[in-house]
Design an enzyme around this catalytic site. Sequence first.
Site, PDB file in Angstrom:
ATOM      1  N   GLU A  43      26.428 -40.059  73.232  1.00  0.00           N
ATOM      2  CA  GLU A  43      25.550 -40.614  74.259  1.00  0.00           C
ATOM      3  C   GLU A  43      24.136 -40.054  74.075  1.00  0.00           C
ATOM      4  OE1 GLU A  43      25.520 -41.063  79.128  1.00  0.00           O
ATOM      5  OE2 GLU A  43      26.379 -39.246  78.250  1.00  0.00           O
ATOM      6  N   LYS A 115      26.425 -48.611  79.977  1.00  0.00           N
ATOM      7  CA  LYS A 115      27.242 -47.701  80.780  1.00  0.00           C
ATOM      8  C   LYS A 115      27.347 -48.196  82.226  1.00  0.00           C
ATOM      9  CE  LYS A 115      27.304 -42.761  82.049  1.00  0.00           C
ATOM     10  NZ  LYS A 115      26.566 -41.485  81.860  1.00  0.00           N
ATOM     11  N   CYS A 156      30.626 -41.758  78.370  1.00  0.00           N
ATOM     12  CA  CYS A 156      30.601 -40.512  79.147  1.00  0.00           C
ATOM     13  C   CYS A 156      31.321 -40.583  80.495  1.00  0.00           C
ATOM     14  CB  CYS A 156      29.152 -40.053  79.314  1.00  0.00           C
ATOM     15  SG  CYS A 156      28.991 -38.299  79.763  1.00  0.00           S
TER      16      CYS A 156
END
Length: 286
Positions: A43, A115, A156
């Site tokens: 990330e 995300k 994440c």
Amino acid sequence: MSEFTAACIQLCSSKDILANLEVSSALIRQAASQGAQFIQTPEMTNVLVRSRDELMERIRPEDQDPTLARFRSLAMELDVWIHAGSLAIPRGDGKVANRAFLIAPDGRIAARYDKIHMFDVDLPNGESWRESATYQPGETSTVFDLPWIRMGMAVCYDVRFPAIFRTQARQGAGLLTMPAAFTRQTGEAHWHVLQRARAIENGAYVVSAAQGGKHEDGRETYGHSLIVDPWGTVIAEQQEAVPGFVTAKINPEQVLKARQRIPAIANERDFDISLAQDTAGAEAQA
């Protein structure tokens, strides 16, 4: 279905996009030289800047981002798939996308994923994060057919939301990706168990490249880039919180075997939920 070699590139990204690019490019080359065919970076590969204003000054749109351009060239030169775990990309509306890219060996962008879950938390050690102040969350999960296996994309904090990965597994994904920049505190507590849990409950490989070390913007990330097999065994791990890479063989047959041994996806059922009432207690009070 043939096996292939996957690599996790671990970084300690700074505020300097070009410096980060040189480190990541060198590690991608090294991983490819050792036989990696699918190479994932963590990330925020291109930059880690906590200040929103400073971030906005440094980043560029997709068609101008130097990291994305270099990775597309590297994919063609090295004949590999590159999964840029995520890059900070301005959306043009005052917000930033935390966007993952899958780049094919011919240099095309094969898939994108923004995300979905924003890390808005206050940690016990005093750390406070409000990703939603800068980043616009995505709304769509992404799966893609690699030459060897179907992969699901996440980033994440998404790892704490199992429904994404179950939905991807139901769609046939046998490789789940979770590139990250976990804080040291949360990583020490939960990183390994979360990665292994997502692998076990879905009978899938998990590939999670991570940021690791003390960063220029003051944060500290946990590292420990991992590759986990469908039975939940860690088959590759970067032990030190420093830049580097690890590789492991991915065998799609192991996904089939794990799902046959524990057919959790096939056995899953929809259900309703009700709030049980203590009728006996209510009658006694009456």
